[in-house]
Scaffold this motif. Structure first.
Motif, PDB file in Angstrom:
ATOM      1  N   MET A   1      -8.193 -10.893  -5.581  1.00 47.45           N
ATOM      2  CA  MET A   1      -7.329 -10.343  -4.553  1.00 47.45           C
ATOM      3  C   MET A   1      -6.584 -11.504  -3.913  1.00 47.45           C
ATOM      4  O   MET A   1      -7.172 -12.477  -3.500  1.00 47.45           O
ATOM      5  CB  MET A   1      -8.160  -9.579  -3.523  1.00 47.45           C
ATOM      6  N   GLY A   2      -5.270 -11.387  -3.842  1.00 39.20           N
ATOM      7  CA  GLY A   2      -4.438 -12.439  -3.273  1.00 39.20           C
ATOM      8  C   GLY A   2      -4.521 -12.471  -1.761  1.00 39.20           C
ATOM      9  O   GLY A   2      -5.017 -11.536  -1.116  1.00 39.20           O
ATOM     10  N   PRO A   3      -4.015 -13.535  -1.186  1.00 38.69           N
ATOM     11  CA  PRO A   3      -4.071 -13.638   0.281  1.00 38.69           C
ATOM     12  C   PRO A   3      -3.254 -12.562   0.991  1.00 38.69           C
ATOM     13  O   PRO A   3      -3.610 -12.142   2.087  1.00 38.69           O
ATOM     14  CB  PRO A   3      -3.520 -15.031   0.567  1.00 38.69           C
ATOM     15  N   GLU A   4      -2.157 -12.112   0.357  1.00 41.71           N
ATOM     16  CA  GLU A   4      -1.346 -11.068   0.986  1.00 41.71           C
ATOM     17  C   GLU A   4      -2.111  -9.758   1.095  1.00 41.71           C
ATOM     18  O   GLU A   4      -2.034  -9.060   2.103  1.00 41.71           O
ATOM     19  CB  GLU A   4      -0.051 -10.834   0.196  1.00 41.71           C
ATOM     20  N   ALA A   5      -2.856  -9.428   0.053  1.00 38.49           N
ATOM     21  CA  ALA A   5      -3.651  -8.198   0.084  1.00 38.49           C
ATOM     22  C   ALA A   5      -4.769  -8.292   1.110  1.00 38.49           C
ATOM     23  O   ALA A   5      -5.085  -7.309   1.790  1.00 38.49           O
ATOM     24  CB  ALA A   5      -4.223  -7.908  -1.296  1.00 38.49           C
ATOM     25  N   LEU A   6      -5.349  -9.463   1.246  1.00 44.04           N
ATOM     26  CA  LEU A   6      -6.406  -9.666   2.236  1.00 44.04           C
ATOM     27  C   LEU A   6      -5.850  -9.539   3.652  1.00 44.04           C
ATOM     28  O   LEU A   6      -6.462  -8.898   4.516  1.00 44.04           O
ATOM     29  CB  LEU A   6      -7.063 -11.024   2.029  1.00 44.04           C
ATOM     30  N   ILE A   7      -4.689 -10.113   3.883  1.00 41.04           N
ATOM     31  CA  ILE A   7      -4.045 -10.007   5.196  1.00 41.04           C
ATOM     32  C   ILE A   7      -3.692  -8.555   5.493  1.00 41.04           C
ATOM     33  O   ILE A   7      -3.871  -8.075   6.617  1.00 41.04           O
ATOM     34  CB  ILE A   7      -2.805 -10.911   5.263  1.00 41.04           C
ATOM     35  N   PHE A   8      -3.213  -7.831   4.491  1.00 35.15           N
ATOM     36  CA  PHE A   8      -2.882  -6.417   4.654  1.00 35.15           C
ATOM     37  C   PHE A   8      -4.130  -5.618   5.033  1.00 35.15           C
ATOM     38  O   PHE A   8      -4.101  -4.795   5.950  1.00 35.15           O
ATOM     39  CB  PHE A   8      -2.272  -5.876   3.357  1.00 35.15           C
ATOM     40  N   VAL A  45       4.313   2.232   4.588  1.00 32.70           N
ATOM     41  CA  VAL A  45       5.710   2.557   4.878  1.00 32.70           C
ATOM     42  C   VAL A  45       6.398   1.370   5.550  1.00 32.70           C
ATOM     43  O   VAL A  45       7.574   1.089   5.296  1.00 32.70           O
ATOM     44  CB  VAL A  45       5.807   3.822   5.760  1.00 32.70           C
ATOM     45  N   SER A  46       5.679   0.637   6.366  1.00 33.47           N
ATOM     46  CA  SER A  46       6.260  -0.508   7.072  1.00 33.47           C
ATOM     47  C   SER A  46       6.607  -1.661   6.140  1.00 33.47           C
ATOM     48  O   SER A  46       7.333  -2.570   6.533  1.00 33.47           O
ATOM     49  CB  SER A  46       5.297  -1.002   8.153  1.00 33.47           C
ATOM     50  N   LEU A  47       6.116  -1.648   4.925  1.00 33.76           N
ATOM     51  CA  LEU A  47       6.442  -2.699   3.962  1.00 33.76           C
ATOM     52  C   LEU A  47       7.852  -2.566   3.398  1.00 33.76           C
ATOM     53  O   LEU A  47       8.360  -3.499   2.784  1.00 33.76           O
ATOM     54  CB  LEU A  47       5.431  -2.690   2.809  1.00 33.76           C
ATOM     55  N   VAL A  48       8.500  -1.430   3.595  1.00 32.09           N
ATOM     56  CA  VAL A  48       9.859  -1.224   3.108  1.00 32.09           C
ATOM     57  C   VAL A  48      10.792  -2.178   3.857  1.00 32.09           C
ATOM     58  O   VAL A  48      10.757  -2.234   5.086  1.00 32.09           O
ATOM     59  CB  VAL A  48      10.306   0.243   3.323  1.00 32.09           C
ATOM     60  N   PRO A  49      11.625  -2.924   3.135  1.00 34.71           N
ATOM     61  CA  PRO A  49      12.519  -3.873   3.808  1.00 34.71           C
ATOM     62  C   PRO A  49      13.527  -3.175   4.722  1.00 34.71           C
ATOM     63  O   PRO A  49      13.934  -2.046   4.486  1.00 34.71           O
ATOM     64  CB  PRO A  49      13.253  -4.561   2.649  1.00 34.71           C
TER      65      PRO A  49
END
Length: 98
Positions: A1-8, A45-49
């Motif tokens: 699991m990457g750091p982005e997924a962990l932060i999410f 949903v908040s991940l949408v640019p």
């Protein structure tokens, strides 16, 4: 699991805990499982640019009002409290690891 997924995942957990505390302090009563589902959906949903943050806030209030059968006013206060506390907690955690 990457750091982005962990932060999410940490963000979703902190948001859910803050929503649970805010709902206990207000007139909105929702169980933890429903709050977790709302937090996951809103975070995705908040991940949408560009428009994701606004769509996420609107969806946050809407889903919370439907899950709790509460007024929009009460739900807006829960969302504001949740966002302020979770943003502060994420910044605090980020400063500890930076």
């Amino acid at each position: 699991m990457g750091p982005e997924a962990l932060i999410f995942a940490v963000d979703v957990f902190i948001t859910t805990c803050c929503m649970y505390i805010a709902s206990k302090l207000s007139f909105v009563s929702v169980e933890f499982k429903a709050l977790l589902i709302i937090a996951v959906i809103v975070s995705l949903v908040s991940l949408v640019p560009v428009v994701g943050w606004a769509a996420g806030l609107i969806l946050f209030v809407y889903l919370l009002s439907k899950a709790a059968s509460a007024s929009f006013g009460d739900c807006i206060w829960v969302v504001l409290f949740t966002k302020l506390i979770s943003a502060g907690a994420i910044m605090l955690i980020g400063s500890m690891f930076a």
